[in-house]
Design an enzyme around this catalytic site. Sequence first.
Site, short mmCIF file in Angstrom:
data_model
loop_
_atom_site.label_atom_id
_atom_site.label_comp_id
_atom_site.label_asym_id
_atom_site.label_seq_id
_atom_site.Cartn_x
_atom_site.Cartn_y
_atom_site.Cartn_z
N SER A 1 49.87 25.92 47.24
CA SER A 1 50.01 26.60 45.96
C SER A 1 51.48 26.66 45.55
O SER A 1 52.31 27.25 46.25
CB SER A 1 49.45 28.01 46.05
OG SER A 1 49.87 28.74 44.90
N MET B 1 48.08 32.22 35.27
CA MET B 1 47.67 33.63 35.10
C MET B 1 48.07 34.12 33.72
O MET B 1 49.16 33.79 33.25
CB MET B 1 48.37 34.52 36.13
CG MET B 1 48.15 34.09 37.56
SD MET B 1 49.06 35.18 38.68
CE MET B 1 48.82 34.32 40.23
N HIS C 1 43.92 26.17 38.89
CA HIS C 1 43.18 27.42 39.06
C HIS C 1 43.53 28.34 37.90
O HIS C 1 44.63 28.87 37.82
CB HIS C 1 43.59 28.03 40.41
CG HIS C 1 42.98 29.36 40.71
ND1 HIS C 1 43.45 30.20 41.70
CD2 HIS C 1 41.91 30.00 40.18
CE1 HIS C 1 42.72 31.29 41.76
NE2 HIS C 1 41.77 31.21 40.82
N HIS D 1 48.00 22.79 44.14
CA HIS D 1 47.26 23.92 43.58
C HIS D 1 48.16 24.65 42.58
O HIS D 1 49.25 25.10 42.93
CB HIS D 1 46.82 24.86 44.70
CG HIS D 1 45.95 25.98 44.27
ND1 HIS D 1 44.58 25.86 44.12
CD2 HIS D 1 46.23 27.26 43.94
CE1 HIS D 1 44.07 27.01 43.73
NE2 HIS D 1 45.06 27.89 43.60
N ASP E 1 48.48 27.73 39.86
CA ASP E 1 47.90 29.03 39.52
C ASP E 1 48.37 29.48 38.14
O ASP E 1 49.52 29.89 37.98
CB ASP E 1 48.34 30.07 40.56
CG ASP E 1 47.65 29.84 41.90
OD1 ASP E 1 46.42 29.88 41.93
OD2 ASP E 1 48.37 29.62 42.89
N ASP F 1 41.13 30.34 48.85
CA ASP F 1 42.45 30.59 48.25
C ASP F 1 42.87 32.04 48.51
O ASP F 1 42.19 32.97 48.10
CB ASP F 1 42.35 30.32 46.74
CG ASP F 1 43.68 30.50 46.04
OD1 ASP F 1 44.73 30.58 46.71
OD2 ASP F 1 43.66 30.55 44.80
N GLY F 2 44.01 32.19 49.17
CA GLY F 2 44.58 33.52 49.36
C GLY F 2 44.56 33.95 50.81
O GLY F 2 43.50 33.99 51.45
N GLY F 3 45.73 34.23 51.36
CA GLY F 3 45.82 34.73 52.73
C GLY F 3 45.58 33.68 53.80
O GLY F 3 45.36 34.03 54.97
N GLY G 1 49.90 29.18 49.97
CA GLY G 1 51.15 29.36 49.24
C GLY G 1 52.26 29.82 50.16
O GLY G 1 53.09 29.04 50.61
N MET H 1 43.33 31.65 36.11
CA MET H 1 43.03 33.09 36.20
C MET H 1 43.29 33.67 34.81
O MET H 1 44.25 34.41 34.58
CB MET H 1 43.93 33.74 37.26
CG MET H 1 43.46 33.40 38.68
SD MET H 1 44.75 33.66 39.91
CE MET H 1 45.59 32.10 39.79
N MET I 1 37.96 33.52 46.81
CA MET I 1 39.27 34.18 46.93
C MET I 1 39.30 34.96 48.24
O MET I 1 38.40 35.75 48.53
CB MET I 1 39.52 35.14 45.77
CG MET I 1 39.72 34.50 44.41
SD MET I 1 41.02 33.25 44.29
CE MET I 1 42.47 34.11 44.91
C1 DX5 Z 1 46.55 34.14 44.07
C2 DX5 Z 1 46.59 32.64 43.88
C3 DX5 Z 1 46.82 31.92 45.13
C4 DX5 Z 1 48.12 32.26 45.80
C5 DX5 Z 1 47.88 32.21 47.26
O1 DX5 Z 1 46.11 34.74 42.92
O2 DX5 Z 1 45.39 32.18 43.32
O3 DX5 Z 1 46.71 30.51 44.95
O4 DX5 Z 1 49.17 31.39 45.50
O5 DX5 Z 1 49.00 32.66 47.92
P1 DX5 Z 1 49.00 32.93 49.48
O6 DX5 Z 1 48.62 31.65 50.14
O7 DX5 Z 1 50.42 33.32 49.71
O8 DX5 Z 1 48.02 34.03 49.74
ZN ZN Z 2 45.02 29.97 43.32
#
Ligand code: DX5
Ligand code: ZN
Length: 215
Positions: free
Chosen positions: A6, A35, A64, A31, A33, A173-175, A195, A66, A135
Amino acid sequence: MIVSPSLLSADFANLRRDVEMLNESCCDWFHLDVMDGVFVPNISFGFPVIESIVPFARKPLDVHLMVVKPERYVERVAALGAKVMNVHVEACPHLHRVVQQIKEAGMMAAVTLNPHTPLCSIEEVVADLDLVMLMGVNPGFGGQTFIENTVEKTRRLRQLIESKGAKTLIEIDGGVNRDTGARLAEAGADILVAGSAVFGAGNPQEEIKYLKNLK
Ligand code: DX5
Ligand code: ZN
């Protein structure tokens, strides 16, 4: 394993340098993001920024969104040359129609579920999807703590896809990091987004390689 780093965790003042670092890595996709500050409580970057990296990004784009009403942007995302357009189920009252529009525009149709959103919300369309993304955190920010329920949810999503005889891929995606990535791989994930684990690593390319070898 498909690895999709990401760019949200990249150094935006050196975006080209970071994209070129990823070009040289064994990652599969980029990836991105987007927003809007409405669907999620943060604003990241939009089309002008993505357009500026397209000329030198040498991996397929995994976009992605959002944002509310993501169907407004199907043509713009397709015009980027994106491989994957990812929309949130929570943002699409007419999800089936949006999925058809994404496919007609020549992209892989991906639907994302927030942590609280049950798998039954996509049960009727899952076989039409190229990809379902779960997520592992509440969307909006990088670097958050992984929500453990995501592993079990991944396992149940794998069962749902198999029960439909579908070929739908599972992205998380995430964590995602070495530990959570290993458990997600075992639970049936096909694609890992990372990310902070990548960009926060001493050697991002090694980190990508580690995630890539998980399955
Ligand atoms: C969060 C994003 C993710 C984010 C993940 O809203 O959609 O793609 O970059 O970040 P990490 O990998 O640090 O959790
Ligand atoms: Zn994402």
